[in-house]
Write a protein that holds these residues in place. Structure first.
Motif, PDB file in Angstrom:
ATOM      1  N   GLY A 113       0.813  -1.207   0.000  1.00  0.00           N
ATOM      2  CA  GLY A 113       0.000   0.000   0.000  1.00  0.00           C
ATOM      3  C   GLY A 113       0.849   1.261   0.000  1.00  0.00           C
ATOM      4  N   ALA A 114       1.920   1.264   0.807  1.00  0.00           N
ATOM      5  CA  ALA A 114       2.801   2.428   0.859  1.00  0.00           C
ATOM      6  C   ALA A 114       3.508   2.646  -0.471  1.00  0.00           C
ATOM      7  N   LEU A 115       3.979   1.560  -1.086  1.00  0.00           N
ATOM      8  CA  LEU A 115       4.671   1.681  -2.369  1.00  0.00           C
ATOM      9  C   LEU A 115       3.739   2.195  -3.468  1.00  0.00           C
ATOM     10  N   VAL A 116       2.514   1.691  -3.486  1.00  0.00           N
ATOM     11  CA  VAL A 116       1.554   2.175  -4.482  1.00  0.00           C
ATOM     12  C   VAL A 116       1.277   3.656  -4.268  1.00  0.00           C
ATOM     13  N   GLY A 117       1.142   4.060  -3.000  1.00  0.00           N
ATOM     14  CA  GLY A 117       0.892   5.459  -2.711  1.00  0.00           C
ATOM     15  C   GLY A 117       2.023   6.363  -3.163  1.00  0.00           C
ATOM     16  N   VAL A 118       3.262   5.931  -2.906  1.00  0.00           N
ATOM     17  CA  VAL A 118       4.421   6.756  -3.259  1.00  0.00           C
ATOM     18  C   VAL A 118       4.680   6.738  -4.763  1.00  0.00           C
ATOM     19  N   VAL A 119       4.724   5.538  -5.336  1.00  0.00           N
ATOM     20  CA  VAL A 119       5.084   5.414  -6.751  1.00  0.00           C
ATOM     21  C   VAL A 119       3.942   5.886  -7.655  1.00  0.00           C
ATOM     22  N   GLY A 120       2.767   5.305  -7.468  1.00  0.00           N
ATOM     23  CA  GLY A 120       1.650   5.657  -8.340  1.00  0.00           C
ATOM     24  C   GLY A 120       1.058   7.015  -8.053  1.00  0.00           C
ATOM     25  N   GLY A 121       1.034   7.385  -6.764  1.00  0.00           N
ATOM     26  CA  GLY A 121       0.390   8.622  -6.378  1.00  0.00           C
ATOM     27  C   GLY A 121       1.315   9.790  -6.147  1.00  0.00           C
ATOM     28  N   GLY A 122       2.636   9.596  -6.275  1.00  0.00           N
ATOM     29  CA  GLY A 122       3.567  10.681  -6.052  1.00  0.00           C
ATOM     30  C   GLY A 122       4.636  10.814  -7.113  1.00  0.00           C
ATOM     31  N   VAL A 123       5.410   9.754  -7.285  1.00  0.00           N
ATOM     32  CA  VAL A 123       6.527   9.798  -8.231  1.00  0.00           C
ATOM     33  C   VAL A 123       6.025   9.848  -9.674  1.00  0.00           C
ATOM     34  N   TYR A 124       5.045   9.007  -9.984  1.00  0.00           N
ATOM     35  CA  TYR A 124       4.538   8.964 -11.358  1.00  0.00           C
ATOM     36  C   TYR A 124       3.982  10.306 -11.839  1.00  0.00           C
ATOM     37  N   PRO A 125       3.160  11.015 -11.047  1.00  0.00           N
ATOM     38  CA  PRO A 125       2.693  12.323 -11.513  1.00  0.00           C
ATOM     39  C   PRO A 125       3.821  13.315 -11.778  1.00  0.00           C
ATOM     40  N   ILE A 126       4.869  13.262 -10.951  1.00  0.00           N
ATOM     41  CA  ILE A 126       6.005  14.168 -11.151  1.00  0.00           C
ATOM     42  C   ILE A 126       6.730  13.836 -12.449  1.00  0.00           C
TER      43      ILE A 126
END
Length: 205
Positions: A113-126
């Protein structure tokens, strides 16, 4: 599912994977309404946060590159794509394995859940906002572009202050992804208790 069908699906070594999926799905409606709604709609909220992160990162890159043209054309994909990506990633990494009985490790669920939040919801948009706004800046000549040999360095210098400003968003997404996966695992535990009972053998990893 009838009793005869359940007996056919459950072997001597324990229930088959197909039987587990069917029994969990059948008993899902027996959960409290709050657990059902959080399990079904929780990933949408995580995806919504990802879409918001996309809009924020898009705005920061537009300001850094002095881009004022095509606000809707650049903002729409920055909201929709992170939402869809994060929603799909969470369902594939957390929700679907839980409903299949394949994710029985609480720490693994929290980490996913944490990885999805960071990667999909943070890094990917950037990462998505960078080429979109570089292309707009190049098209409308709103900022000087580097020579071919300095492209990566230019991208790094441009993104460094934006990443610092997006740090709080990344932390928030990690927290929300961890919280959501924790609640989902609690829901799965209740569902497994309803389906298999306290006296039944625990599911194998």
């Amino acid at each position: 599912m009838s009793e005869n069908t359940q007996k056919e699906l459950v072997s001597r070594d324990g229930p088959t994977r197909a039987a587990i999926i069917e029994m969990l799905a059948k008993n899902f409606e027996r959960l409290p309404d709050i657990d059902q709604k959080l399990f079904m709609y929780g990933p949408m909220y995580l995806g919504g946060n990802a879409g918001l992160a996309g809009l924020i990162s898009n705005s920061l890159y537009r300001r850094a590159l002095n881009v004022k043209q095509a606000p809707v054309a650049s903002s729409l994909p920055m909201a929709v794509l992170p939402f869809l990506t994060t929603f799909a990633l969470y369902n594939a990494a957390v929700s679907a394995p839980l409903m299949a009985g394949d994710l029985n490790c609480p720490s693994c669920a929290l980490l996913r859940g944490a990885l999805v939040g960071v990667v999909g919801g943070g890094v990917y948009p950037i990462l998505l906002a960078l080429p979109v706004n570089i292309g707009l800046a190049t098209r409308y000549n709103t900022a000087p572009m580097p020579e071919k040999g300095n492209v990566l360095r230019y991208w790094g210098d441009l993104s460094r202050p934006i990443l610092r400003r997006m740090r709080a968003v990344l932390v928030l997404q990690a927290f929300f992804g961890t919280f959501l996966s924790s609640r989902h695992f609690e829901t799965y535990t209740k569902l497994a208790q309803i389906t298999f009972g306290s006296g039944r053998e625990e599911l194998k990893d």
